[in-house]
Write a protein that holds these residues in place. Structure first.
Motif, short mmCIF file in Angstrom:
data_model
loop_
_atom_site.label_atom_id
_atom_site.label_comp_id
_atom_site.label_asym_id
_atom_site.label_seq_id
_atom_site.Cartn_x
_atom_site.Cartn_y
_atom_site.Cartn_z
N THR A 1 24.11 49.66 -11.40
CA THR A 1 24.79 49.47 -12.69
C THR A 1 25.19 48.02 -12.89
N GLN A 2 25.80 47.43 -11.86
CA GLN A 2 26.22 46.03 -11.97
C GLN A 2 25.03 45.10 -12.12
N ALA A 3 23.96 45.38 -11.37
CA ALA A 3 22.78 44.51 -11.42
C ALA A 3 22.11 44.57 -12.78
N LEU A 4 21.98 45.75 -13.33
CA LEU A 4 21.36 45.89 -14.65
C LEU A 4 22.21 45.21 -15.72
N ARG A 5 23.52 45.38 -15.64
CA ARG A 5 24.39 44.80 -16.65
C ARG A 5 24.43 43.27 -16.55
N ALA A 6 24.46 42.75 -15.32
CA ALA A 6 24.61 41.30 -15.13
C ALA A 6 23.29 40.55 -15.30
N TYR A 7 22.16 41.16 -14.88
CA TYR A 7 20.91 40.41 -14.82
C TYR A 7 19.79 40.97 -15.69
N GLY A 8 19.96 42.17 -16.19
CA GLY A 8 18.95 42.74 -17.07
C GLY A 8 17.88 43.51 -16.32
N ALA A 9 17.11 44.31 -17.09
CA ALA A 9 16.10 45.19 -16.49
C ALA A 9 14.97 44.40 -15.84
N GLY A 10 14.60 43.24 -16.41
CA GLY A 10 13.50 42.46 -15.85
C GLY A 10 13.76 42.03 -14.43
N ILE A 11 14.93 41.46 -14.18
CA ILE A 11 15.31 41.03 -12.84
C ILE A 11 15.48 42.24 -11.93
N PHE A 12 16.07 43.31 -12.46
CA PHE A 12 16.30 44.51 -11.65
C PHE A 12 14.99 45.05 -11.09
N PHE A 13 13.99 45.21 -11.94
CA PHE A 13 12.72 45.78 -11.47
C PHE A 13 11.93 44.77 -10.62
N ALA A 14 12.05 43.48 -10.91
CA ALA A 14 11.41 42.47 -10.06
C ALA A 14 12.01 42.51 -8.66
N ALA A 15 13.32 42.73 -8.59
CA ALA A 15 13.99 42.81 -7.29
C ALA A 15 13.51 44.01 -6.49
N LEU A 16 13.25 45.13 -7.16
CA LEU A 16 12.78 46.31 -6.46
C LEU A 16 11.36 46.11 -5.93
N VAL A 17 10.56 45.36 -6.67
CA VAL A 17 9.19 45.09 -6.22
C VAL A 17 9.19 44.08 -5.08
N GLN A 18 10.05 43.04 -5.18
CA GLN A 18 10.11 41.99 -4.17
C GLN A 18 11.40 42.15 -3.36
N GLN A 19 11.48 43.24 -2.61
CA GLN A 19 12.75 43.63 -2.02
C GLN A 19 13.28 42.64 -0.99
N LYS A 20 12.42 41.87 -0.35
CA LYS A 20 12.88 40.93 0.66
C LYS A 20 13.22 39.56 0.07
N ALA A 21 12.97 39.39 -1.22
CA ALA A 21 13.24 38.10 -1.86
C ALA A 21 14.74 37.90 -2.01
N SER A 22 15.12 36.65 -2.13
CA SER A 22 16.50 36.31 -2.45
C SER A 22 16.74 36.60 -3.93
N LEU A 23 17.85 37.21 -4.22
CA LEU A 23 18.20 37.46 -5.63
C LEU A 23 18.33 36.14 -6.38
N LEU A 24 18.83 35.11 -5.71
CA LEU A 24 18.95 33.80 -6.35
C LEU A 24 17.59 33.20 -6.67
N GLN A 25 16.60 33.42 -5.81
CA GLN A 25 15.26 32.93 -6.11
C GLN A 25 14.73 33.55 -7.39
N LEU A 26 14.92 34.86 -7.53
CA LEU A 26 14.45 35.54 -8.73
C LEU A 26 15.20 35.05 -9.97
N LEU A 27 16.50 34.88 -9.84
CA LEU A 27 17.31 34.48 -10.99
C LEU A 27 17.02 33.05 -11.43
N THR A 28 16.93 32.13 -10.47
CA THR A 28 16.68 30.74 -10.85
C THR A 28 15.30 30.59 -11.46
#
Length: 209
Positions: free
Chosen positions: A15-42
């Protein structure tokens, strides 16, 4: 070492991840589970976002630059002491952590808003900032002349320097849902000003045995 691993955080806090970062980042994070969340966000903000303009935006960009310079210095030390595996591993880990700190400052450029809490705004023109940047360039150029003991002592000194203070104060001012999980994770892990000297003391203790 990532401050937050993307997939793990999104699965634990959907819930927090979807609200703060949006669906695009949320699903990218699930696909790239070992990635840093900061890498995806930046990466996302660099493509789609708009950084904070003016002095405040430049302050967070300056902090990111300082962290990147630190990361390059530690990466060079890891190469310099590749024949001392435990020391090289520590310097590589510190380099990765400083890269993450830099990404966090970049994230702040896109998410921090002007508020009465904003009172600390370092500038590239400040004399002490110019001294810091010059010193980091000088240290990076002289890596091959350092002994391991000198490198470890310099690392403690740098992590207790104004560079860490600038990072901590800018992060403290960065209120908001997007930044809060990273600030909380860093708080749990301990500030570099205290955690790095402890890690170096442990390394020295093991080497003396």
């Amino acid at each position: 070492m990532p401050i937050l691993t993307a997939g793990r955080y999104c699965l634990q806090h959907p819930t927090q991840a979807l609200r703060a970062y949006g669906a695009g980042i949320f699903f990218a994070a699930l696909v790239q589970q070992k990635a840093s969340l900061l890498q995806l966000l930046t990466g996302h903000f660099a493509t789609h976002g708009y950084p904070m303009p003016g002095e405040l935006g430049r302050a967070y960009r300056l902090a990111a630059l300082l962290e990147a310079r630190m990361a390059r210095f530690y990466a060079a030390l890891a190469e310099r002491f590749a024949d001392v595996p435990e020391a090289a591993a520590l310097f590589r880990e510190l380099s990765e952590e400083e890269e993450e700190h830099g990404r966090l400052m970049q994230l702040c450029r896109y998410t921090v808003m002007l508020s009465p809490a904003i009172h600390f705004v370092p500038r590239l023109q400040d004399a002490d900032i110019k001294v810091l940047l010059h010193r980091l360039r000088h240290l990076r150029a002289g890596v091959n002349e350092l002994s391991l003991d000198q490198a470890l002592s310099l690392t403690v000194e740098l992590e207790r320097s104004e560079i860490n203070t600038i990072f901590a104060m800018l992060l403290q001012q960065a209120q908001g849902e997007a930044v809060a999980p990273f600030a909380e994770a860093l708080y749990r892990a301990g500030e570099h000003a205290t955690s790095v000297p402890r890690r170096i003391a442990q390394l020295r203790q093991r080497a003396a045995v």
